[in-house]
Motif scaffolding. Structure first.
Motif, PDB file in Angstrom:
ATOM      1  N   SER A 161      56.870   1.153  56.068  1.00 47.05           N
ATOM      2  CA  SER A 161      57.527   2.336  56.635  1.00 47.05           C
ATOM      3  C   SER A 161      58.342   3.055  55.574  1.00 47.05           C
ATOM      4  CB  SER A 161      58.436   1.937  57.814  1.00 47.05           C
ATOM      5  OG  SER A 161      59.461   1.064  57.372  1.00 47.05           O
ATOM      6  N   CYS A 190      61.448   5.673  55.824  1.00 45.32           N
ATOM      7  CA  CYS A 190      62.342   6.242  56.830  1.00 45.32           C
ATOM      8  C   CYS A 190      63.438   7.087  56.196  1.00 45.32           C
ATOM      9  CB  CYS A 190      63.013   5.136  57.650  1.00 45.32           C
ATOM     10  SG  CYS A 190      61.849   4.058  58.508  1.00 45.32           S
ATOM     11  N   GLU A 249      69.802   7.418  59.207  1.00 40.09           N
ATOM     12  CA  GLU A 249      70.217   7.527  60.606  1.00 40.09           C
ATOM     13  C   GLU A 249      71.146   8.728  60.732  1.00 40.09           C
ATOM     14  OE1 GLU A 249      71.810   3.924  62.224  1.00 40.09           O
ATOM     15  OE2 GLU A 249      70.370   2.676  61.173  1.00 40.09           O
ATOM     16  N   GLN A 296      66.604   8.171  63.919  1.00 41.29           N
ATOM     17  CA  GLN A 296      66.074   7.878  62.587  1.00 41.29           C
ATOM     18  C   GLN A 296      64.565   8.006  62.679  1.00 41.29           C
ATOM     19  OE1 GLN A 296      66.479   3.864  61.032  1.00 41.29           O
ATOM     20  NE2 GLN A 296      66.564   4.629  58.930  1.00 41.29           N
ATOM     21  N   THR A 297      63.962   8.752  61.769  1.00 38.68           N
ATOM     22  CA  THR A 297      62.527   9.051  61.834  1.00 38.68           C
ATOM     23  C   THR A 297      61.817   8.474  60.607  1.00 38.68           C
ATOM     24  OG1 THR A 297      62.998  11.047  63.102  1.00 38.68           O
ATOM     25  CG2 THR A 297      60.836  10.906  62.057  1.00 38.68           C
ATOM     26  N   CYS A 298      60.609   7.913  60.854  1.00 35.64           N
ATOM     27  CA  CYS A 298      59.874   7.203  59.805  1.00 35.64           C
ATOM     28  C   CYS A 298      58.405   7.593  59.814  1.00 35.64           C
ATOM     29  CB  CYS A 298      59.953   5.688  60.031  1.00 35.64           C
ATOM     30  SG  CYS A 298      61.631   5.034  60.258  1.00 35.64           S
ATOM     31  N   SER A 344      60.018   7.696  65.695  1.00 37.44           N
ATOM     32  CA  SER A 344      61.429   8.075  65.683  1.00 37.44           C
ATOM     33  C   SER A 344      62.188   7.149  66.623  1.00 37.44           C
ATOM     34  CB  SER A 344      61.606   9.533  66.114  1.00 37.44           C
ATOM     35  OG  SER A 344      62.954   9.920  65.978  1.00 37.44           O
ATOM     36  N   SER A 392      61.784  12.050  58.060  1.00 31.68           N
ATOM     37  CA  SER A 392      61.585  10.916  57.155  1.00 31.68           C
ATOM     38  C   SER A 392      62.056  11.232  55.750  1.00 31.68           C
ATOM     39  CB  SER A 392      60.092  10.532  57.126  1.00 31.68           C
ATOM     40  OG  SER A 392      59.315  11.628  56.661  1.00 31.68           O
TER      41      SER A 392
END
Length: 199
Positions: A88, A90, A93, A103-105, A117, A191
């Motif tokens: 991942s 990311c 946060e 938090q988006t990855c 997310s 991300s």
């Protein structure tokens, strides 16, 4: 004449008494080794520990002294299946004053790429999220997720697509908004978002 008959009779008695004495002595039941394999108990596989055979050898021998086949070992119990590796990338946060944390990855695994997310909605009202994954050559995958009014953590995830190009050629962005005609944006999490305080 009488002495002669007595002598003959005595000789006959002595000859007859020899087999009887041997029968009274009996066979070798003690299992002592006579150099030819031992006594009756030994030939039946019932001799004691002095015969030099272990208890497991005695139990596996049949009446003829031949060894029975050993039991096959039990197969090893399989462990839990190995989980496929997932990488991942990311962003940080982030949180908004309205009570949204996210938090988006970009996720990569088994030749596939997708967006995810993680979020928590503490705003006290239902919200909507749009998660978009952008890849090489203008490829885009998008999904809409509904966030309940509770404050339990959740996640929004796009469908998995076959990877194209390098993993760093992908990025993901999640936008959280009020689900009405105005669609007021509360938080944008990506991300590649800069960490808070990075300017």
């Amino acid at each position: 004449m009488n002495l002669r008959l007595i002598g003959i009779g005595t000789g006959v008695l002595i000859i007859l008494s020899l087999p009887l004495a041997g029968a009274i002595a009996g066979p070798d039941f003690a299992g002592q080794d006579d150099g030819k394999g031992g006594g009756v108990l030994s030939s039946l596989g019932l001799a004691g520990p002095s015969s030099g055979r272990s208890s497991s050898e005695r139990s596996s021998s049949g009446p003829s002294g031949t060894s029975a086949p050993a039991a096959a070992p039990a197969p090893a119990q399989p462990g839990p299946p190995e989980q496929p590796r997932t990488d991942s990338r990311c962003g940080p946060e982030l949180s908004s004053p309205q009570g949204v944390e996210a938090q988006t990855c970009v996720m990569v695994g088994e030749g596939q790429t997708w967006g995810r997310s993680y979020y928590r909605n503490t705003s006290g009202r239902a919200l909507a999220a749009v998660l978009t994954v952008m890849g090489p050559a203008g490829r885009t995958v998008q999904i809409r997720c509904a966030l309940g009014a509770g404050d339990e953590p959740g996640l929004c995830e796009t469908p998995k697509e076959a990877s194209t190009g390098a993993p760093d050629g992908y990025s993901a962005v999640a936008e959280f908004a009020v689900p009405d005609d105005e669609g007021a944006l509360l938080l944008r999490s990506g991300s590649n978002s800069p960490a808070p305080g990075d300017g």
